[in-house]
Scaffold this motif. Structure first.
Motif, short mmCIF file in Angstrom:
data_model
loop_
_atom_site.label_atom_id
_atom_site.label_comp_id
_atom_site.label_asym_id
_atom_site.label_seq_id
_atom_site.Cartn_x
_atom_site.Cartn_y
_atom_site.Cartn_z
N ARG A 1 23.83 45.47 -79.06
CA ARG A 1 25.24 45.01 -78.94
C ARG A 1 25.35 46.11 -81.37
O ARG A 1 24.51 46.79 -81.05
CB ARG A 1 25.15 43.43 -79.83
N LEU B 1 17.94 44.26 -77.69
CA LEU B 1 17.94 42.76 -77.48
C LEU B 1 17.13 42.59 -76.35
O LEU B 1 18.20 42.81 -75.65
CB LEU B 1 18.78 41.73 -78.15
N THR C 1 18.12 39.17 -74.62
CA THR C 1 18.08 38.55 -74.53
C THR C 1 17.76 37.46 -73.59
O THR C 1 18.10 36.32 -73.59
CB THR C 1 20.63 38.53 -74.51
N TRP D 1 28.41 41.32 -80.38
CA TRP D 1 27.69 40.66 -81.31
C TRP D 1 27.62 39.10 -79.88
O TRP D 1 26.22 39.28 -80.01
CB TRP D 1 28.69 40.35 -82.43
N GLU E 1 23.51 38.77 -78.76
CA GLU E 1 23.01 37.90 -79.68
C GLU E 1 22.23 35.78 -78.92
O GLU E 1 23.59 35.31 -78.49
CB GLU E 1 23.44 36.68 -81.32
N LYS E 2 21.54 35.81 -79.11
CA LYS E 2 21.18 34.30 -78.23
C LYS E 2 21.81 32.88 -78.43
O LYS E 2 22.08 32.27 -77.98
CB LYS E 2 19.51 34.16 -78.67
N GLU E 3 21.91 33.37 -80.48
CA GLU E 3 22.35 31.77 -81.12
C GLU E 3 23.56 31.80 -80.36
O GLU E 3 24.15 31.14 -80.36
CB GLU E 3 22.96 32.14 -82.55
#
Lengths: 99, 295
Positions: free
Chosen positions: A43, A66, A68, B49, B53-55
């Protein structure tokens, strides 16, 4: 994933060694490209700010790598073989996967 | 009828109800339109994003809440996708908005490469482009400082979102289907407003991932059609099995048979597109007793 018999997997990227870049040709994104189950994700490093006027906006060209979906990892090792900087380690229940 | 038809179809299949393409019908008041537009800037700005992103992407609470407040998707056959685009085109004429094709954010996030297979339409994507770029494709829209676009292919290479005609869409959809991309019609948080057709595949499709990893089906419902093999034309070549994204086709060399597991078939039609003998047909899910309520 729902399969509870699978060992838990931990994937770490050594940030000192990793030279990830989405757009810089001198950088690398081989793990992202080669993973068959899309464990890795990327990202932009900053969020786009649309409150600024268009002329002042900078499109993010720096992206970060990342991990994930590490539970989708099946230990094929393709990323380990692809990484030219040896920046990845994969462990299933503490047992490391070798390239 | 699937859940999205029950909730948003008002008697019809939800993506065939023309009112669901009209921003001003779904948001009849000015305040509603302004609020939707304000929300759009946020979701458009940080799609990558939220997919990385895991969240967000691994958060069932967040995802279920988004689904219940108007996000959802369903697989459609190529014929249905073309009907959707025809309805979208009519809506864009009424509301002075656009049908555009741009890059697929899922494939960029999960593979680091651009595949220009995301078709967006209507006021949401049009307003989002105005917010993001201050201008629209007709005037030479670019992303990341590319050159002015002239042709569809040229524009796509430079990273633009370019307007798409129905004829161009027909060619693109057929090409995509042949290389294993399914068509997912989506509402991105403003259902019943329909906003896009994703053309994507495993393992990159984030909405498929919500279903597969988290068990949240709303984002990737099985289609209203289901694939059936026509035995007289099937040669057991296995081409369909190779491309089936859902693992529901089985072949036996010894038994000389090929079969589709109708309880697993999502009705995407990729098998039909790759069959060299035209031996697969798409039948309505409602006509198959086992599968009629399997969404």
């Amino acid at each position: 994933m729902a399969d509870t018999d699978r060992p838990s997997v931990e994937i770490t990227i050594d940030q000192e060694k990793c030279r990830f870049s989405m757009y810089d040709p001198k950088g690398c994104k081989r793990c992202l490209q080669v993973c068959p189950t899309a464990v890795f994700a990327s990202r932009p490093n900053v969020k786009r700010d649309f409150s600024k006027p268009v002329e002042q906006r900078v499109d993010p060209t720096v992206w970060v790598l990342l991990v994930t979906w590490e539970d989708y990892c099946n230990g094929c090792g393709a990323c380990l073989r692809a990484c030219p900087h040896d920046a990845l380690t994969i462990e299933f229940d503490g047992v490391p996967v070798s390239a | 009828m699937c859940k999205l038809c029950t909730d948003h179809g008002r008697g019809e299949t939800w993506y065939l109800n023309f009112e669901n393409y009209l921003f001003r019908k779904v948001f009849p008041t000015l305040e509603g339109q302004e609020a939707a537009k304000a929300k759009m800037a946020g979701t458009f700005a940080d799609t990558e994003w939220r997919y990385a992103e895991k969240e967000f992407v691994r958060n069932p609470t967040y995802l279920r809440q988004r689904a219940s407040s108007g996000a959802g998707g369903q697989l459609v056959t190529m014929e249905e996708a073309l009907r959707i685009l025809a309805l979208a085109e009519e809506a864009t004429r009424r509301e002075d908005s656009l049908v555009v094709v741009g890059h697929c954010p899922c494939k960029q996030v999960y593979r680091g490469a651009r595949d220009y297979t995301c078709i967006g339409f209507g006021m949401p994507v049009t307003m989002a482009m105005e917010i993001a770029y201050g201008r629209l494709p007709k005037e030479g829209l670019t992303e990341f400082g590319g050159a002015e676009w002239r042709t569809l292919r040229h524009g796509i290479r430079k990273g633009a979102k370019v307007p798409l005609t129905l004829d161009e869409a027909k060619g693109l959809l057929a090409e995509w289907e042949r290389r294993g991309l399914w068509h997912l019609v989506v509402g991105r948080g403003r259902l019943p407003l329909i906003e896009a057709i994703c053309n994507c595949e495993r393992p990159y499709c984030t909405w498929w991932r919500y279903r597969d990893a988290l068990g949240i089906n709303d984002y990737c419902l099985k289609g209203h059609y289901i694939a059936r093999i026509v035995p007289e034309r099937c040669s057991n070549c296995g081409a369909c099995q190779e491309q089936c994204q859902w693992g529901c086709i089985h072949t036996s060399v010894w038994a000389q048979s090929t079969s589709i597991d109708l309880t697993k078939c999502f009705g995407c039609g990729i098998c039909r597109a790759v069959c060299p003998h035209d031996a697969i047909e798409m039948a309505p899910r409602a006509s198959v007793p086992t599968a009629r309520d399997l969404w």
